[in-house]
Design a protein around this motif. Structure first.
Motif, PDB file in Angstrom:
ATOM      1  N   TYR A  68       0.698  -1.235   0.029  1.00  0.00           N
ATOM      2  CA  TYR A  68      -0.054   0.049   0.186  1.00  0.00           C
ATOM      3  C   TYR A  68       0.636   1.257   0.110  1.00  0.00           C
ATOM      4  O   TYR A  68       0.465   2.225  -0.313  1.00  0.00           O
ATOM      5  N   LEU A  69       2.191   1.129   0.456  1.00  0.00           N
ATOM      6  CA  LEU A  69       2.976   2.268   0.612  1.00  0.00           C
ATOM      7  C   LEU A  69       3.779   2.316  -0.845  1.00  0.00           C
ATOM      8  O   LEU A  69       4.855   2.054  -1.107  1.00  0.00           O
ATOM      9  N   LYS A  70       2.992   3.048  -1.723  1.00  0.00           N
ATOM     10  CA  LYS A  70       3.166   3.000  -3.218  1.00  0.00           C
ATOM     11  C   LYS A  70       4.655   3.855  -3.486  1.00  0.00           C
ATOM     12  O   LYS A  70       5.455   3.415  -4.411  1.00  0.00           O
ATOM     13  N   GLY A 164     -14.372   3.210   5.733  1.00  0.00           N
ATOM     14  CA  GLY A 164     -14.076   1.744   5.413  1.00  0.00           C
ATOM     15  C   GLY A 164     -12.794   1.375   4.891  1.00  0.00           C
ATOM     16  O   GLY A 164     -12.193   0.122   4.741  1.00  0.00           O
ATOM     17  N   ASP A 165     -11.787   2.596   4.993  1.00  0.00           N
ATOM     18  CA  ASP A 165     -10.440   2.061   4.387  1.00  0.00           C
ATOM     19  C   ASP A 165      -9.571   1.367   5.410  1.00  0.00           C
ATOM     20  O   ASP A 165      -9.389   1.819   6.334  1.00  0.00           O
ATOM     21  N   ILE A 166      -9.006   0.107   4.954  1.00  0.00           N
ATOM     22  CA  ILE A 166      -8.242  -0.482   5.716  1.00  0.00           C
ATOM     23  C   ILE A 166      -6.848  -0.574   5.230  1.00  0.00           C
ATOM     24  O   ILE A 166      -6.011  -1.217   6.061  1.00  0.00           O
ATOM     25  N   LYS A 167      -6.495   0.255   4.679  1.00  0.00           N
ATOM     26  CA  LYS A 167      -4.974   0.480   4.005  1.00  0.00           C
ATOM     27  C   LYS A 167      -4.129   1.257   5.086  1.00  0.00           C
ATOM     28  O   LYS A 167      -4.492   2.251   5.704  1.00  0.00           O
ATOM     29  N   TYR A 168      -3.043   0.518   5.549  1.00  0.00           N
ATOM     30  CA  TYR A 168      -2.225   1.237   6.343  1.00  0.00           C
ATOM     31  C   TYR A 168      -1.486   2.397   5.790  1.00  0.00           C
ATOM     32  O   TYR A 168      -1.611   2.446   4.358  1.00  0.00           O
ATOM     33  N   THR A 175       5.635   7.716  11.268  1.00  0.00           N
ATOM     34  CA  THR A 175       4.874   6.693  11.967  1.00  0.00           C
ATOM     35  C   THR A 175       4.212   5.971  11.109  1.00  0.00           C
ATOM     36  O   THR A 175       3.343   6.525  10.213  1.00  0.00           O
ATOM     37  N   HIS A 176       3.900   4.641  11.167  1.00  0.00           N
ATOM     38  CA  HIS A 176       3.061   3.838  10.585  1.00  0.00           C
ATOM     39  C   HIS A 176       1.827   3.571  11.116  1.00  0.00           C
ATOM     40  O   HIS A 176       1.799   3.141  12.290  1.00  0.00           O
TER      41      HIS A 176
END
Ligand SMILES: Cc1cc2nc3c(=O)[nH]c(=O)nc-3n(C[C@H](O)[C@H](O)[C@H](O)COP(=O)(O)O)c2cc1C
Length: 189
Positions: A68-70, A164-168, A175-176
């Motif tokens: 997800y961290l493009k 509803g976004d589950i992307k970290y 900070t993650h």
């Protein structure tokens, strides 16, 4: 105790690469997997340990990090894992490994957390390239790679928002953030 351990057991992807992990420590962690549940008690999992820079360098290029961290290609030199545990399945024992490797991975990572280490389960693995790099015989299926080290990043658990976004995601300070669904949203009956 277990809630605290599980809460602290986040996926960490940046480490103090120069803080070494002894092979004996990796053996202790695999011993936790050895004692864990296994379908029909077949115990088909096998492990390859790596904790020296030369072997680590053979493994790292074949792993994909944080999809997800493009704009982040993965940990740079100096912040890479100082150890790995490869979880393999012995196809001469069974052709399918169910969820044994997930259980083993969690046991290992909880043990690592208790020891003050951090890690990440990696399933996005270029398996054939890794097999060639480590000369892994064909009878062993490469199931998961566990990256391990002394974590150098902060990870915080959030609540999934109304969208509803589950992307970290990672904030400007590095900070993650990991959104988790609410308990009442996952218990459906
Ligand atoms: C089966 C499995 C496979 C995963 N594969 C990868 C992977 O290939 N690369 C990666 O960076 N993270 C991987 N992860 C880590 C997840 O991204 C992570 O668990 C998720 O973002 C939630 O964060 P948390 O572990 O801190 O709760 C994997 C996790 C699991 C359980």
């Amino acid at each position: 105790m277990i809630r605290d351990l599980i809460t602290r057991n986040r996926s960490y992807r940046r480490f103090y690469q120069d803080i070494a992990i002894e092979r004996e420590t990796l053996r202790e962690l695999v011993d936790l997997a050895r004692l864990s549940a296994s379908a029909a008690n077949m115990q088909p999992l096998r492990y390859i340990l790596s904790c020296d820079p030369e072997k680590n360098a053979l493994i790292f290029p074949h792993l994909a990090w944080a999809g997800y961290l493009k704009d982040w290609p993965g940990p740079s030199e100096g912040e890479r894992p100082s150890a790995y545990i490869l979880i393999l399945g012995d196809t001469e024992i069974t052709p399918s490994f169910g969820c044994d490797h997930g259980i083993a991975a969690q046991s290992i990572l909880l043990g690592a957390t208790e020891k003050g280490l951090g890690g990440c389960i990696i399933a996005a693995v270029q398996r054939e390239k890794l097999r060639q790099a480590l000369k892994i015989p064909p009878r062993y299926e490469i199931l998961l790679v566990l990256a391990l080290g002394k974590s150098r990043e902060t990870v915080v658990v959030e609540t999934v928002g109304a969208n509803g976004d589950i992307k970290y995601w990672r904030d400007s300070e590095g900070t993650h953030h990991v959104p988790k669904r609410l308990l009442d949203d996952i218990i459906i009956g």
